[in-house]
Design a protein around this motif. Structure first.
Motif, PDB file in Angstrom:
ATOM      1  N   PRO A 153       0.830  -1.222   0.000  1.00  0.00           N
ATOM      2  CA  PRO A 153       0.000   0.000   0.000  1.00  0.00           C
ATOM      3  C   PRO A 153       0.858   1.264   0.000  1.00  0.00           C
ATOM      4  O   PRO A 153       1.998   1.272   0.464  1.00  0.00           O
ATOM      5  CB  PRO A 153      -0.810  -0.105   1.285  1.00  0.00           C
ATOM      6  CG  PRO A 153      -0.745  -1.540   1.678  1.00  0.00           C
ATOM      7  CD  PRO A 153       0.523  -2.085   1.115  1.00  0.00           C
ATOM      8  N   GLU A 154       0.298   2.325  -0.502  1.00  0.00           N
ATOM      9  CA  GLU A 154       1.019   3.594  -0.663  1.00  0.00           C
ATOM     10  C   GLU A 154       1.514   4.123   0.670  1.00  0.00           C
ATOM     11  O   GLU A 154       2.628   4.637   0.768  1.00  0.00           O
ATOM     12  CB  GLU A 154       0.098   4.620  -1.347  1.00  0.00           C
ATOM     13  CG  GLU A 154       0.804   5.903  -1.734  1.00  0.00           C
ATOM     14  CD  GLU A 154       1.894   5.687  -2.762  1.00  0.00           C
ATOM     15  OE1 GLU A 154       2.946   6.343  -2.656  1.00  0.00           O
ATOM     16  OE2 GLU A 154       1.717   4.857  -3.653  1.00  0.00           O
ATOM     17  N   LYS A 173       6.331   5.152   4.390  1.00  0.00           N
ATOM     18  CA  LYS A 173       7.065   4.888   5.636  1.00  0.00           C
ATOM     19  C   LYS A 173       8.430   4.276   5.349  1.00  0.00           C
ATOM     20  O   LYS A 173       9.424   4.618   5.980  1.00  0.00           O
ATOM     21  CB  LYS A 173       6.261   3.953   6.534  1.00  0.00           C
ATOM     22  CG  LYS A 173       5.062   4.602   7.179  1.00  0.00           C
ATOM     23  CD  LYS A 173       4.344   3.593   8.054  1.00  0.00           C
ATOM     24  CE  LYS A 173       3.074   4.153   8.641  1.00  0.00           C
ATOM     25  NZ  LYS A 173       2.353   3.152   9.429  1.00  0.00           N
ATOM     26  N   ARG A 174       8.481   3.387   4.383  1.00  0.00           N
ATOM     27  CA  ARG A 174       9.767   2.767   4.016  1.00  0.00           C
ATOM     28  C   ARG A 174      10.730   3.810   3.481  1.00  0.00           C
ATOM     29  O   ARG A 174      11.916   3.796   3.804  1.00  0.00           O
ATOM     30  CB  ARG A 174       9.564   1.676   2.967  1.00  0.00           C
ATOM     31  CG  ARG A 174       8.972   0.427   3.508  1.00  0.00           C
ATOM     32  CD  ARG A 174       8.899  -0.622   2.448  1.00  0.00           C
ATOM     33  NE  ARG A 174       8.256  -1.820   2.957  1.00  0.00           N
ATOM     34  CZ  ARG A 174       7.996  -2.880   2.241  1.00  0.00           C
ATOM     35  NH1 ARG A 174       8.326  -2.903   0.968  1.00  0.00           N
ATOM     36  NH2 ARG A 174       7.411  -3.924   2.785  1.00  0.00           N
TER      37      ARG A 174
END
Length: 147
Positions: A133-134, A139-140
């Motif tokens: 998911p976007e 977050k990554r």
């Protein structure tokens, strides 16, 4: 001719037929024994070289087994020497290396506390082939920038 003479002639004829059948049976038995004798002689002629070859193969195999046994004992000796060396190195350098690693971990942790480090995150299950998911991608990307 009397009845006794006829009976004697019949007995003589049957006796002659019986002897003839026995002679034929003995002739066939003699022929079978000759064939058997020839077969045994042929088998003996072929078996003797085969037994000699088998004996040679067994001797060769025994020689190879002796060589493998010598190699196995050498490998066992090398293994015991390597084990002794490994335990010596572990006892000599293991303690100090563990202490250095623990010290380094403590230093990193102490330095890391000065920054705002988030609490330990829980593990997540990743399903192969499913798009991320976007929100997680963002977050990554933020985590990679911090590192």
């Amino acid at each position: 001719m009397s009845g006794g003479e006829v009976a004697g002639i019949l007995v003589a004829v049957f006796w002659a037929i019986l002897v003839s059948f026995l002679a034929v049976a003995l002739a066939r038995l003699a022929q079978t024994l000759r064939a058997t004798t020839k077969l045994v002689a042929d088998v003996t002629e072929q078996a003797v070289p085969l037994l000699a070859d088998a004996s040679e193969a067994v001797r060769s195999a025994q020689t190879q087994i002796d060589r493998v046994d010598a190699i196995a004992s050498d490998v066992q000796e090398v293994t015991s020497n390597a084990s002794a060396l490994s335990s010596t190195v572990a006892s000599t350098f293991g303690g100090p290396l563990v202490k250095v690693a623990a010290f380094g971990y403590g230093v990193r942790r102490a330095i890391g506390r000065g920054k705002d480090v988030p609490a330990k995150q829980t593990r997540r299950t990743v399903i192969v082939g499913r798009p991320v998911p976007e929100a997680r991608r963002a977050k990554r990307a933020d985590r990679k920038k911090r590192d």
